[in-house]
Design a protein around this motif. Sequence first.
Motif, PDB file in Angstrom:
ATOM      1  N   ARG A   1     -18.685  17.462 -12.235  1.00  0.00           N
ATOM      2  CA  ARG A   1     -17.488  18.050 -12.819  1.00  0.00           C
ATOM      3  C   ARG A   1     -16.453  16.967 -13.102  1.00  0.00           C
ATOM      4  NH1 ARG A   1     -17.491  23.528 -12.526  1.00  0.00           N
ATOM      5  NH2 ARG A   1     -19.062  24.463 -11.163  1.00  0.00           N
ATOM      6  N   ALA A   2     -15.751  17.127 -14.188  1.00  0.00           N
ATOM      7  CA  ALA A   2     -14.733  16.152 -14.576  1.00  0.00           C
ATOM      8  C   ALA A   2     -13.520  16.276 -13.658  1.00  0.00           C
ATOM      9  CB  ALA A   2     -14.317  16.367 -16.022  1.00  0.00           C
ATOM     10  N   ASN A   3     -12.878  15.150 -13.373  1.00  0.00           N
ATOM     11  CA  ASN A   3     -11.687  15.138 -12.529  1.00  0.00           C
ATOM     12  C   ASN A   3     -10.622  14.239 -13.138  1.00  0.00           C
ATOM     13  OD1 ASN A   3     -13.034  12.781 -12.120  1.00  0.00           O
ATOM     14  ND2 ASN A   3     -12.909  12.791  -9.884  1.00  0.00           N
ATOM     15  N   TYR A   4     -10.417  14.432 -14.467  1.00  0.00           N
ATOM     16  CA  TYR A   4      -9.420  13.611 -15.138  1.00  0.00           C
ATOM     17  C   TYR A   4      -8.034  13.917 -14.577  1.00  0.00           C
ATOM     18  CZ  TYR A   4     -13.235  13.305 -18.464  1.00  0.00           C
ATOM     19  OH  TYR A   4     -14.447  13.130 -19.049  1.00  0.00           O
ATOM     20  N   GLY A   5      -7.260  12.862 -14.362  1.00  0.00           N
ATOM     21  CA  GLY A   5      -5.868  13.049 -13.976  1.00  0.00           C
ATOM     22  C   GLY A   5      -5.648  13.390 -12.525  1.00  0.00           C
ATOM     23  N   THR A   6      -6.680  13.468 -11.710  1.00  0.00           N
ATOM     24  CA  THR A   6      -6.484  13.786 -10.308  1.00  0.00           C
ATOM     25  C   THR A   6      -5.899  12.575  -9.582  1.00  0.00           C
ATOM     26  OG1 THR A   6      -8.756  13.119  -9.860  1.00  0.00           O
ATOM     27  CG2 THR A   6      -8.349  15.457 -10.257  1.00  0.00           C
ATOM     28  N   GLU A   7      -5.078  12.848  -8.600  1.00  0.00           N
ATOM     29  CA  GLU A   7      -4.414  11.788  -7.856  1.00  0.00           C
ATOM     30  C   GLU A   7      -5.417  11.132  -6.906  1.00  0.00           C
ATOM     31  OE1 GLU A   7      -1.464  10.625  -8.255  1.00  0.00           O
ATOM     32  OE2 GLU A   7      -0.879  12.078  -9.795  1.00  0.00           O
ATOM     33  N   LYS A   8      -5.533   9.814  -6.996  1.00  0.00           N
ATOM     34  CA  LYS A   8      -6.405   9.069  -6.111  1.00  0.00           C
ATOM     35  C   LYS A   8      -5.566   8.282  -5.109  1.00  0.00           C
ATOM     36  CE  LYS A   8     -10.176   8.504  -9.426  1.00  0.00           C
ATOM     37  NZ  LYS A   8     -11.062   7.546 -10.119  1.00  0.00           N
ATOM     38  N   ARG A   9      -6.082   8.178  -3.910  1.00  0.00           N
ATOM     39  CA  ARG A   9      -5.371   7.465  -2.851  1.00  0.00           C
ATOM     40  C   ARG A   9      -5.344   5.975  -3.168  1.00  0.00           C
ATOM     41  NH1 ARG A   9      -6.894   7.415   3.617  1.00  0.00           N
ATOM     42  NH2 ARG A   9      -5.235   5.964   4.259  1.00  0.00           N
ATOM     43  N   THR A  10      -4.163   5.366  -3.030  1.00  0.00           N
ATOM     44  CA  THR A  10      -3.987   3.941  -3.291  1.00  0.00           C
ATOM     45  C   THR A  10      -4.029   3.178  -1.974  1.00  0.00           C
ATOM     46  OG1 THR A  10      -2.615   4.413  -5.227  1.00  0.00           O
ATOM     47  CG2 THR A  10      -2.490   2.200  -4.306  1.00  0.00           C
ATOM     48  N   TYR A  11      -4.904   2.200  -1.903  1.00  0.00           N
ATOM     49  CA  TYR A  11      -5.029   1.387  -0.701  1.00  0.00           C
ATOM     50  C   TYR A  11      -4.289   0.065  -0.913  1.00  0.00           C
ATOM     51  CZ  TYR A  11      -8.652   4.625   0.779  1.00  0.00           C
ATOM     52  OH  TYR A  11      -9.336   5.759   1.159  1.00  0.00           O
ATOM     53  N   ASN A  12      -3.471  -0.317   0.073  1.00  0.00           N
ATOM     54  CA  ASN A  12      -2.699  -1.554   0.016  1.00  0.00           C
ATOM     55  C   ASN A  12      -3.292  -2.596   0.967  1.00  0.00           C
ATOM     56  OD1 ASN A  12      -0.842  -0.413  -1.781  1.00  0.00           O
ATOM     57  ND2 ASN A  12       0.394   0.413  -0.100  1.00  0.00           N
ATOM     58  N   CYS A  13      -3.051  -3.832   0.616  1.00  0.00           N
ATOM     59  CA  CYS A  13      -3.496  -4.929   1.469  1.00  0.00           C
ATOM     60  C   CYS A  13      -2.740  -4.883   2.788  1.00  0.00           C
ATOM     61  CB  CYS A  13      -3.261  -6.260   0.766  1.00  0.00           C
ATOM     62  SG  CYS A  13      -3.640  -7.706   1.782  1.00  0.00           S
ATOM     63  N   SER A  14      -3.457  -5.070   3.899  1.00  0.00           N
ATOM     64  CA  SER A  14      -2.820  -5.000   5.216  1.00  0.00           C
ATOM     65  C   SER A  14      -2.014  -6.254   5.543  1.00  0.00           C
ATOM     66  CB  SER A  14      -3.886  -4.791   6.298  1.00  0.00           C
ATOM     67  OG  SER A  14      -4.830  -5.842   6.271  1.00  0.00           O
TER      68      SER A  14
ATOM     69  N   LEU B   1       0.788  -6.032   1.845  1.00  0.00           N
ATOM     70  CA  LEU B   1       1.153  -4.652   1.519  1.00  0.00           C
ATOM     71  C   LEU B   1       1.188  -4.380   0.024  1.00  0.00           C
ATOM     72  CD1 LEU B   1       3.995  -4.063   4.136  1.00  0.00           C
ATOM     73  CD2 LEU B   1       1.536  -3.677   4.366  1.00  0.00           C
ATOM     74  N   GLN B   2       0.495  -5.176  -0.765  1.00  0.00           N
ATOM     75  CA  GLN B   2       0.393  -4.929  -2.201  1.00  0.00           C
ATOM     76  C   GLN B   2      -0.961  -4.304  -2.524  1.00  0.00           C
ATOM     77  OE1 GLN B   2       1.196  -8.458  -4.437  1.00  0.00           O
ATOM     78  NE2 GLN B   2       3.196  -8.836  -3.472  1.00  0.00           N
ATOM     79  N   SER B   3      -1.007  -3.542  -3.620  1.00  0.00           N
ATOM     80  CA  SER B   3      -2.236  -2.864  -4.002  1.00  0.00           C
ATOM     81  C   SER B   3      -3.083  -3.765  -4.906  1.00  0.00           C
ATOM     82  CB  SER B   3      -1.905  -1.557  -4.740  1.00  0.00           C
ATOM     83  OG  SER B   3      -1.153  -1.835  -5.916  1.00  0.00           O
ATOM     84  N   GLY B   4      -4.341  -3.409  -5.047  1.00  0.00           N
ATOM     85  CA  GLY B   4      -5.231  -4.131  -5.934  1.00  0.00           C
ATOM     86  C   GLY B   4      -6.194  -5.064  -5.239  1.00  0.00           C
ATOM     87  N   HIS B   5      -6.031  -5.289  -3.939  1.00  0.00           N
ATOM     88  CA  HIS B   5      -6.942  -6.150  -3.202  1.00  0.00           C
ATOM     89  C   HIS B   5      -6.817  -5.808  -1.725  1.00  0.00           C
ATOM     90  CE1 HIS B   5      -3.059  -8.305  -3.100  1.00  0.00           C
ATOM     91  NE2 HIS B   5      -3.454  -8.692  -1.885  1.00  0.00           N
ATOM     92  N   ASN B   6      -7.647  -6.412  -0.889  1.00  0.00           N
ATOM     93  CA  ASN B   6      -7.585  -6.219   0.551  1.00  0.00           C
ATOM     94  C   ASN B   6      -7.281  -7.553   1.240  1.00  0.00           C
ATOM     95  OD1 ASN B   6     -10.023  -7.623   0.503  1.00  0.00           O
ATOM     96  ND2 ASN B   6     -11.228  -5.726   0.489  1.00  0.00           N
ATOM     97  N   ARG B   7      -7.225  -7.520   2.572  1.00  0.00           N
ATOM     98  CA  ARG B   7      -6.818  -8.713   3.323  1.00  0.00           C
ATOM     99  C   ARG B   7      -7.848  -9.831   3.222  1.00  0.00           C
ATOM    100  NH1 ARG B   7      -6.648  -7.915   9.575  1.00  0.00           N
ATOM    101  NH2 ARG B   7      -6.645 -10.179   9.374  1.00  0.00           N
ATOM    102  N   ARG B   8      -9.112  -9.481   2.950  1.00  0.00           N
ATOM    103  CA  ARG B   8     -10.152 -10.501   2.901  1.00  0.00           C
ATOM    104  C   ARG B   8      -9.951 -11.457   1.736  1.00  0.00           C
ATOM    105  NH1 ARG B   8     -14.991 -10.848   0.384  1.00  0.00           N
ATOM    106  NH2 ARG B   8     -14.775  -8.741  -0.456  1.00  0.00           N
ATOM    107  N   ILE B   9      -9.412 -10.967   0.620  1.00  0.00           N
ATOM    108  CA  ILE B   9      -9.211 -11.818  -0.564  1.00  0.00           C
ATOM    109  C   ILE B   9      -7.726 -11.877  -0.935  1.00  0.00           C
ATOM    110  CG2 ILE B   9     -11.514 -11.401  -1.500  1.00  0.00           C
ATOM    111  CD1 ILE B   9     -10.328  -9.278  -3.310  1.00  0.00           C
TER     112      ILE B   9
END
Length: 333
Positions: free
Chosen positions: A273-286, A289-297
């Motif tokens: 089923r399509a889920n266009y526009g549904t809110e996805k959880r944003t994960y921040n670097c620990s 605290l910025q989004s788009g990557h994790n603490r490893r990189i």
Amino acid sequence: MNAVELKLPNVCHAMCCQHIAENIHKKFGVQYKAPFWQIARAGSEYAFDNAVQALQRDAPQVEEYISSIGYENFAFTRFPWPRFGHDTSNIVESTNSAWRDIRELPPLQLLNGIYQWCLTTWYQRLQVRLVAGNSVLSNAAYRGYKHRESAARGYQVLPSSDTTFLVTTTHATQYIVSLPPITEVDRLQGSCSCRKYDEFGAPCSHAIACILYLSRDPFQHFSRRYKWDISLRTYKNPIQPVLIQGLQVLAGDSIRPPVKKTKRGRPKIARIRANYGTEKRTYNCSVCLQSGHNRRICPNQPVEHGRAQRAQDQLVVEGKYSLLLYKYHLYSL
């Protein structure tokens, strides 16, 4: 679509409204799905024109996109033939679900499984017996009729003639019903301004109210495709079982099954089923605290050990860092 037009020139090509609605959601936003459904399921020319004009006024780019598809390919009021209430491809999904256990088989075993499914289904439907009180219609058609009949008994019927009526429902909504003359019932079908009589080939609740007003037999106004004898004739001839063991490849046959490659992850066997526009959880670097990557990189690593740095920053915030340094120097001495 070109293949359908070339090979099946007399067939009307109907689009799945659910897929069109999902495309509108993806291209223009979720707020335009409701106006689209108003256009697709409009019950009259008046409602259809009002829905189209409202969308032209509020979002002309959306209306232009919908009109480029062709209203005659999906809208009930513009489609040239009855669709019996089907404006999506859900009926195909039902068959897809029924064949879920066999659809991953190799081609020959798949065709044999479908053949055996049809063989059993034909037999089971031939064993169906009529429900109590029904002797003319199929069971599904009879249950639908009884539901509409209970609603029709609360309607007010004003006859204009023996074939034309004004029906007022319990919600004060009015409809115009036309019935064929009693001598032409077997050849002609009635109509109603709600368009359901025309769409399904079976009297709607408004038409049933008029038929009961005239003390006629409502079952005479159903299309023959709903009759019990037609159902029996459909499944009367059983499907003969066949065996696929011992089949030999034809000489010179170069057709081979397709090469299947296993995809990553768990295979999807249910409907996607399509889920266009549904809110996805944003994960921040620990660390930063910025989004788009994790603490490893993390490119913003302040020190070699991020956890130690955060603990130090927390002590500074709480005013305990200077006391910790004083104790550390005392210990060193």
